[in-house]
Design a protein around this motif. Structure first.
Motif, PDB file in Angstrom:
ATOM      1  N   UNK A   8      -3.728 -77.893  79.982  1.00 22.13           N
ATOM      2  CA  UNK A   8      -5.059 -78.414  79.285  1.00 22.13           C
ATOM      3  C   UNK A   8      -4.882 -79.956  78.722  1.00 22.13           C
ATOM      4  N   UNK A 146      -4.061 -70.275  77.955  1.00 22.93           N
ATOM      5  CA  UNK A 146      -4.027 -71.184  77.127  1.00 22.93           C
ATOM      6  C   UNK A 146      -4.572 -72.565  77.845  1.00 22.93           C
ATOM      7  N   UNK A 147      -5.028 -72.371  79.082  1.00 21.35           N
ATOM      8  CA  UNK A 147      -5.923 -73.623  80.020  1.00 21.35           C
ATOM      9  C   UNK A 147      -7.054 -72.872  80.370  1.00 21.35           C
ATOM     10  N   UNK A 148      -7.953 -73.620  79.704  1.00 24.95           N
ATOM     11  CA  UNK A 148      -9.505 -73.195  80.182  1.00 24.95           C
ATOM     12  C   UNK A 148     -10.025 -74.157  81.348  1.00 24.95           C
TER      13      UNK A 148
END
Lengths: 305, 391
Positions: A8, A146-148
């Motif tokens: 991210x 946790x990573x969009x």
């Protein structure tokens, strides 16, 4: 820190870096062909973003079809208008001042930037207020722990990369690029070889300003908001990025843009207060410049432009 | 011939003089009063609402046959910027014809100008800024404030957060006096209750565009609530960038985001945002209905926004004092010092020894269906809808 979070941060940094790099490349192009610093560059970006917004409003009230069509119309309008503005600036402000000290060009373009910025504030309807910018790109996203990962970010990064690769191809693979490089290398020789110096300068300013317009639209799409002040900040950062990269080198400008974004991200991630992230980023830039006064990619070892 | 001519002239003059004396019966003396607020820039919605409300107070008074003077409102734009505010405050205070003013929505501008007003002996009534220091840092007789301070709203904010069972809060505040003050008083209030803790505090600049990195760090901290001490423009940016990063926490704002512009800037994303403001909602104020009726009748282009009623009350109060003691700054200051239980549309106003009106009511808001709804009346309070993580 998990891998997702790290990804991210990298994504955030890449998006910022892409916008900075696009601005920095403009600074570097102008300096390359003409040895001038055009300080109104950031505000040209703002005018570009507002041109795109005005195009959108006009099309939307007229009820024009799909959002892709609107997006393309916005990009085309902003890029053409800013390329033209760039040509005007070069023709009537920069070229006449060629024989004057470079400080005069810096000052005159700095003042022009203020004129552009304040004109938006005063003459664009409700220009002093932040404007919502339409979100025209697909909004889909995948959450990877946790990573969009968002589709619009990927598209913007790809478009930015395509713009930079396109510029590289233009500079290295075409006759026009050859002419630009020739002028950057040695103006006198280029002239004697029959290159139309003025035309090359005008085209270079058109390209640099078109890139600024592109960055302006990207900025609007990324934040869904623009205001008359965005170019001021982006201009300062783009200029710093061009300098640390080595003013005059396109690779240097790109490197500088991503480096600056990386420093800002790092400044926020580091355990001290995030309020100091700009202080941190600029302090590192100062240190880098003291270490390498001519930039990371030095002119000696790199070809200009 | 000469004496006759002279007599003729004197008679003529006497007639003119008589006419001049008689005239005030219909045309009263004009007194200038000032207004300062942010009319351009990110929070201009609140500034324009305040300006219209103050203008309404002047118009209503001018329409009143009982009024001793005719009032002229002089409006300046502080752009919510301290440096601009000091300039316009100086300009206003230096104009001897302006007797007093209803001034400032932004805390950053209100605190920047108190010394200027003090130096010029210019009475002002602050109508929107909530930083306690505006009235409490000095004991300036010139400064008064009709609305409450951020201490009260942060107490209420911390209480609601704790009551809803939230355990972790991340704080984002802008680095102006306004944002820093909010961070300080909210942190204190939350610690005093002791049910929730702050997991991270992030200072951001008031014109920052990109919050992705701060929000990514916050995402890793997994807070139940993101508390935001700042004004509408960056509030809109932060809330929208939270969504882009997929952060599903309650967005908990301060009085700085209570404006229609916040909802317009975000659309459906504004849903479920909390915010707190001192005073009752305009329609529940003692004079709220009266105020809204008169406001609507004037057909202003903008709504009065959250602080319009306070701007109206401030301007009305200033005019009341001028009516009572005449257009004299010193006398107005002396009169305002003794204000006790004075009726206004925001309720009874009593200034303490620092010129601060104690506002007992704090309104808790939640955005529901595109409107700031009072928390107690909302479907979130009744349990029909749920905030993220609400038990």
């Amino acid at each position: 820190m998990t891998a997702g979070l790290l990804a991210q941060y990298v994504m955030n940094g890449l998006m910022l870096g892409m916008m900075y790099a696009l601005v920095a490349v403009g600074f570097t192009l102008f300096f390359g062909v003409l040895d001038v610093i055009k300080f109104s560059h950031g505000d040209v970006l703002t005018v570009g973003a507002f041109t795109a917004l005005a195009t959108y409003v006009a099309l939307h009230t007229a009820g024009a079809g799909s959002r892709w069509l609107e997006l393309i119309a916005m990009l085309v309008a902003a890029i053409l208008a800013m390329a033209f503005l760039g040509v005007l600036i070069a023709r009537y402000l920069v070229l006449p001042l060629r024989s004057a000290p470079p400080l005069n060009t810096l000052l005159i373009t700095l003042m022009l930037g203020t004129v552009l910025r304040e004109s938006i504030r005063l003459f664009y309807p409700q220009g002093a207020n932040p404007k919502p910018f339409p979100a025209l790109l697909p909004k889909g996203s995948i959450d990877l722990g946790g990573f969009n990962l968002r589709a619009d970010n990927v598209l913007m990064l790809a478009a930015g990369a395509a713009a930079i690769i396109g510029l590289q191809a233009l500079l290295n693979r075409t006759k026009l690029g050859l002419a630009i490089r020739a002028v950057a290398q040695d103006e006198e020789t280029a002239r004697t070889m029959g290159i139309d110096f003025t035309a090359v300068v005008l085209v270079t300013f058109a390209i640099g300003s078109a890139l600024a317009a592109f960055a302006g639209v990207m900025n609007g799409l990324y934040y869904n908001e623009i205001n008359f002040g965005i170019g001021l900040y982006l201009g300062v950062i783009g200029f710093s990025a061009a300098i640390i990269g080595g003013l005059g080198s396109v690779y240097g400008a790109i490197l500088g843009g991503f480096l600056f974004a990386g420093l800002q991200v790092l400044g926020t991630v580091l355990p001290f207060a995030s309020a100091y992230k700009d202080v941190f980023a600029f302090a590192v830039v100062i240190a880098l410049m003291a270490w390498r006064p001519t930039g990371l990619i030095q002119e000696k070892i790199s070809e200009r432009v | 011939m000469r004496p006759i001519g002279k007599t003729f002239v004197s008679v003529g003059l006497a007639a003119l003089a008589a006419a001049a004396i008689a005239a005030p019966a219909s045309a009263k003396d004009t007194v200038k009063v000032g207004f300062i607020g942010p009319l351009t820039g990110g929070v201009s919605a609140n500034g324009l609402g305040g300006r219209n409300s103050a203008d309404l107070a002047v118009k209503l008074r001018n329409a009143d046959a009982e009024a001793k003077y005719n009032y002229d409102i002089v409006v300046f734009d502080d752009e919510c910027k301290p440096n601009v505010a000091v300039q316009v405050a100086t300009k206003m205070a230096a104009d001897k014809d302006i007797i007093g003013g209803a001034t400032h929505y932004c805390s950053a501008t209100a605190i920047a100008t108190v010394d200027t007003y003090h130096k010029f002996g210019f009475p002002v009534i602050v109508w929107g800024a909530v930083l306690p220091d505006v009235t409490y840092r000095n004991k300036y007789a010139e400064i008064h404030r009709v609305n409450g301070t951020m201490i009260n709203q942060n107490d209420a904010n911390a209480e609601l957060i704790s009551q809803l069972g939230y355990k972790t809060v991340a704080v984002i505040h802008d680095t102006t006096d306004y944002g820093k003050g909010h961070n300080e008083y909210f942190s204190k209030a939350l610690a005093k209750i002791g049910k929730a803790q702050i997991v991270g505090t992030f200072g951001v600049t008031a014109d920052q565009q990109d919050f992705a990195t701060e929000l990514t760090r916050i995402k890793a901290l997994k807070p139940d609530v993101i508390y935001f001490g700042g004004l509408t423009p960056i509030g809109v940016r932060i809330r929208s960038q939270m969504d882009k990063l997929g952060i599903n926490a309650v967005f908990d704002g301060t009085s700085g985001i209570v404006s229609d512009a916040y909802i317009q800037g975000l659309g459906p994303l504004a849903e479920g945002t909390l915010a707190f403001r001192e005073g009752a909602p305009t329609d529940k104020l003692p004079g709220g209905k009266f105020f809204m009726e008169k406001y609507t009748a004037q057909k202003y282009d903008q709504p009065p926004e959250a602080y319009g009623a306070f701007a109206f009350a401030a301007m009305n109060m200033l005019i009341d004092s001028i009516e009572k003691v005449g257009p004299d700054r010193k006398k107005v200051i002396a009169d305002l010092a003794n204000v006790k239980d004075r009726d206004s549309i925001v309720g009874k106003i009593t200034f303490d020894d620092h010129g601060q009106n104690a506002v007992p009511v704090i309104t808790k808001y939640v955005v529901q269906d595109g409107k700031f709804v009072e928390w107690d009346d909302s479907e979130y309070a009744s349990g029909k809808r749920k905030l993220p993580g609400q038990k």
